[in-house]
Structure formats: C-alpha cells, structure tokens
Design a protein around this motif. Sequence first.
Motif, short mmCIF file in Angstrom:
data_model
loop_
_atom_site.label_atom_id
_atom_site.label_comp_id
_atom_site.label_asym_id
_atom_site.label_seq_id
_atom_site.Cartn_x
_atom_site.Cartn_y
_atom_site.Cartn_z
N LEU A 1 96.19 -36.53 -53.58
CA LEU A 1 95.16 -37.09 -52.63
C LEU A 1 94.89 -36.33 -51.64
O LEU A 1 93.71 -36.03 -51.76
N ALA A 2 95.68 -35.18 -51.29
CA ALA A 2 94.48 -33.33 -51.29
C ALA A 2 94.09 -32.83 -51.84
O ALA A 2 92.73 -32.65 -51.52
N ALA A 3 94.44 -33.14 -53.63
CA ALA A 3 92.97 -32.60 -54.25
C ALA A 3 91.86 -33.88 -54.13
O ALA A 3 90.73 -33.68 -54.20
N VAL A 4 91.99 -34.98 -54.11
CA VAL A 4 91.00 -36.19 -54.08
C VAL A 4 90.68 -36.47 -52.61
O VAL A 4 88.80 -36.27 -52.89
N SER A 5 90.38 -35.77 -51.50
CA SER A 5 89.81 -35.30 -50.36
C SER A 5 88.76 -33.76 -50.42
O SER A 5 87.83 -34.07 -49.85
N VAL A 6 89.09 -32.54 -51.14
CA VAL A 6 88.58 -31.93 -51.52
C VAL A 6 86.93 -32.48 -52.39
O VAL A 6 86.05 -32.10 -51.84
N LEU B 1 94.15 -33.42 -42.28
CA LEU B 1 94.62 -33.02 -41.47
C LEU B 1 95.82 -34.17 -40.71
O LEU B 1 97.48 -34.36 -40.63
N LEU B 2 95.05 -35.15 -40.98
CA LEU B 2 95.96 -37.06 -40.54
C LEU B 2 97.13 -36.73 -41.85
O LEU B 2 98.31 -37.25 -41.46
N LEU B 3 96.45 -36.53 -42.97
CA LEU B 3 96.98 -36.91 -44.12
C LEU B 3 98.85 -35.59 -43.79
O LEU B 3 99.63 -36.40 -43.83
N ALA C 1 104.89 -30.55 -46.24
CA ALA C 1 103.63 -31.33 -46.41
C ALA C 1 102.79 -30.17 -46.75
O ALA C 1 101.84 -30.14 -47.29
N ALA C 2 102.53 -29.06 -46.00
CA ALA C 2 101.43 -27.62 -45.60
C ALA C 2 101.73 -27.30 -47.41
O ALA C 2 100.69 -26.76 -47.56
N TYR C 3 102.52 -26.92 -47.83
CA TYR C 3 103.06 -27.15 -49.24
C TYR C 3 102.47 -27.41 -50.01
O TYR C 3 101.16 -27.18 -51.40
N ASN C 4 102.55 -29.32 -50.02
CA ASN C 4 101.98 -29.81 -50.92
C ASN C 4 100.60 -29.68 -51.18
O ASN C 4 99.45 -29.75 -51.41
N ILE C 5 100.31 -29.73 -49.90
CA ILE C 5 98.72 -30.75 -49.40
C ILE C 5 97.84 -29.21 -49.90
O ILE C 5 97.09 -29.44 -50.55
N GLY C 6 98.43 -28.02 -49.59
CA GLY C 6 97.90 -26.73 -50.27
C GLY C 6 97.15 -26.63 -51.63
O GLY C 6 97.12 -26.54 -51.85
N ILE C 7 98.86 -27.04 -52.07
CA ILE C 7 98.88 -26.91 -54.38
C ILE C 7 97.39 -28.33 -54.56
O ILE C 7 96.47 -27.90 -54.70
N GLY C 8 97.32 -29.26 -53.38
CA GLY C 8 96.44 -30.25 -53.77
C GLY C 8 95.04 -29.85 -53.63
O GLY C 8 93.99 -29.58 -54.39
N ALA D 1 96.47 -30.87 -59.81
CA ALA D 1 97.46 -30.70 -58.61
C ALA D 1 99.20 -31.03 -58.90
O ALA D 1 99.43 -30.35 -58.47
N ILE D 2 98.98 -31.97 -59.85
CA ILE D 2 100.79 -32.82 -60.25
C ILE D 2 101.00 -31.47 -61.05
O ILE D 2 102.59 -31.16 -60.73
N VAL D 3 100.47 -31.08 -61.48
CA VAL D 3 100.59 -30.49 -62.96
C VAL D 3 101.70 -28.88 -62.19
O VAL D 3 102.49 -28.38 -62.07
N PHE D 4 100.65 -28.75 -61.40
CA PHE D 4 100.58 -27.20 -60.82
C PHE D 4 102.06 -27.36 -60.08
O PHE D 4 102.62 -26.14 -60.03
#
Length: 208
Positions: free
Chosen positions: A44-49, A57-59, A152-159, A177-180
Amino acid sequence: MLDGVNDVILDLAGSPWVYLVVFAFVAVDAFVPPVPSESALVALAAVSVSSGDPDLLLLGLVAVAGALVGDNTAYGIGRRLGTDRFAILRKPKAVELIERAERELDKRAATLILTARYIPVGRVAVNVTAGATRFPYRRFLPLAVLAAVSWAAYNIGIGVVAGSWVRDNPLLGAAAAIVFALIVGVVIDKIMARHRQSSQDASDRPTS
C-alpha cells in the motif's frame, strides 16, 4: 489484464475502508503470524507513491495503532494463559525463542522486544512470554510503542522507495516492495542467527 489489476489495487487503496483493513491485519498478525500484515503495508505504501492513496501518514498511524493493540493483546494472553496452550508456540523455533525470552527479558528487554517485532513468530513468542513471566507492564508498554513505530516506519519506507522506482505501475511497485522486504528480512534473520550463535559460543567457552 494488467491495467485491470492496477485499477483494482488503486480502488482498494483509495477506499477509506483500507485503513480499517490494515488496522485489523496488523492487530491480528501480532498473535496469528500467517496474516501478511508486512506485505499489505509495504504494498500500500508503494501504491501511495504512484496514486496518492492511501495517505502515508494515516497509514502509518493506523499500522502503529494495530501493532500496539496486537502486541498488548499477546502480552495479555500470556499473562492470563501462559505459553503452552498454543500449537504455534510449541514448535521448535518458537520454543527456542520463548526460552531465550525467559532468560533475557530482565537483562536485554529493549533489544528483545524491538527486534522481535520484525519476526512474525518472534513477536508472538516474546510478547506472550513477557506476559506469562509477569514482565512489568510499565516497562513493556513504552518498548512496545517504540517497536511499533520503528516497524511501521521501516515497512512504509521500503514501500516508498520501491514505489518511487516504478511510479507508473502501482502493481509492479507493490511487487518490487514486497520482494525487497523479503530480501531484507532474510538478511536480518541471518545476521540475528549469527549473533545468537556467537553469543552461545561465548557463553560455552570455559573461563580461565
């Protein structure tokens, strides 16, 4: 076909219900490891970009809240029921983690609770053990907050990083993002396993 899949992902990401789904996934994942909360958050973080939805932020806030609810629930379960009533905690890897947690919670609680949040079975074992061994809740809660925020910051950062590489294709960005995230997870597991082995070797070495 690919455009159709991308449209589905964008529709889900743009729905306000996505935050409730993420909260539920993350909360349940704290004591039911097969639920793929990391993958959902990263994707979802990757899609948000690419699309602007969901709001990052809300995520992140929802993910932190879900992690806190789940980790505190695991602590409460351990305090009430102990560690031996769950099949997943009787597996060899889980038993090893529980035994380590029992030995080290008093000495290295911060390291144990923070690192365990990144390991699906590990966070269950450590948090349930913390409750079962009556680890003080006033010490557990701030560590759980710190672990949830960093996770949370780590996973969103990867995305975000992966999504930035493939802005025009949300599906490809989410997959990358998931593979990474999986690769980073494997590397962390290997580093931690080597650290545990080194610590074990040091403890087994005779003192002069």
